[in-house]
Each structure stands twice: as C-alpha cells, then as structure tokens.
Design a protein around this motif. Sequence first.
Motif: not given
Length: 231
Positions: A3-6, A9-10, A70, A73-74, A229
């Motif tokens: 969950h550090s993967h975005v 954004l990347d 994404a 991950l959510m 958020c």
Amino acid sequence: MDHSHVPVLDALKAYHARNLLPFTPPGHKQGRGADPRVRAVLGDPVFDADMLAVSGLDDRTSSQRILRQAQELMADAVGAEHTFFSTCGSSLSVKAAMLAAAGPHEKLLVSRDAHKSVVSGLILAGIRPVWVEPRWDPDLHLAHPPTPEALKSAFAEHPDAQGALITSPTPYGTCADMQATATVCHERGVPLIVDEAWGAHLPFHPDLPTWAMDAGADVCVTSVHKNGCRT
C-alpha cells in the motif's frame, strides 16, 4: 499488497518526465495554453495534474493497468471484493447502483432523505420509488436512517420491490443499523444499496460504525473527495 504503491501518482510523474505535448484534452496542454493570469492565481501544478487516464497515464486498451491496480489496492484496503472508481462524485455511482438493481417501471425502496442525485436517477431510469420515512429524533431534532422494521413493512406492502437504497451516514452523521437492514433485504433475496458518501472513513478505525460492506450491504457508494481524504 504493497500500500505504499501509488499507481496513478507514479504514472503521472512518469508522464511529466517524458515532457510530452498532448494532442488530446485537456485543451490547456499541461498549462501551456492557459491564460497567464489564471496560472498566476491557480499555479502550474493544477494543470500538471489534469490528465486523461487514456492517451496520457495509460493507453486506450489500459494495457498498463494503472487504474486497475489502483482499484485493487483500494479494494484490499477496505476489504471489498471489487472497487470501481468513477467521476462526478457519488452522484454518478449511485445512479449506476440503482440501475443494477431495478429497471424502468420497477420498484425500489428508497429512504426519503435521499440525495437529489438519487431523485434524478429515479427520473432518468423510470424507477418507481417506494419512499421509506427516516426516524425523527425529537430530542436532537434531526432524522436518523429508516429502521429495519420500516423497511420490512415497506417490503410487505410492496413485495415486488427489487431492492432498497438507504443513506448512511446521513448528512447529520448518524448511521443505520446496517446488519439488520441487510438481513431484511437478503431475507427477500434482494440487494441493499447504501449511499455512504459521507462514510469513506468508516473502514479505517474499529471504534467507528461498521461500514456497509462489512455489515452485509451488496453495493456501497463512498466519496473519497468528501472526508475520505483524511483517512
């Protein structure tokens, strides 16, 4: 899952690193075509972040799976089987959920405190609402979500209803007895849709009310852009 993967954004960062000139919307071309006065007030980052998911962050076949990663991950973060991102806030998603449960001229139980997006969805889809009254609190002078008993009575009067849609938390911040509400629906073999637009934070702390999916709801619509958020 990491969950550090975005992923989004990347992908946005990688797009900027290529210094491309897009020939697709948005028309400001990453700020190049924006009025300097607008850029002076809003700053360039707002234009840098305005990018299409296709012809930018990914291609038209979504071969890079940016959005899918994404969403996965959510789903893992909140313990859902599937997560679908959408635009237009919860308003578009709640309409899609309604159409998944009922069609034109079919009935759907709807709490009378529903958001106007639900009302517009009823009109657009031709779904016939069976209104279920919220529970008025004379001490606090506000309305709570309909009780499971109220839904049960409505189903008894309208056994052909295709499901139920309730709002929880309400705009006042109170939540329904979600497990009992889901049981009422499932005893009749119909889905429970929950407009949980103000409850995106609920899955992330054990002292908060149980979020809809953990309580047995079939579809839960949340709005990360409201209070999620901050989770």
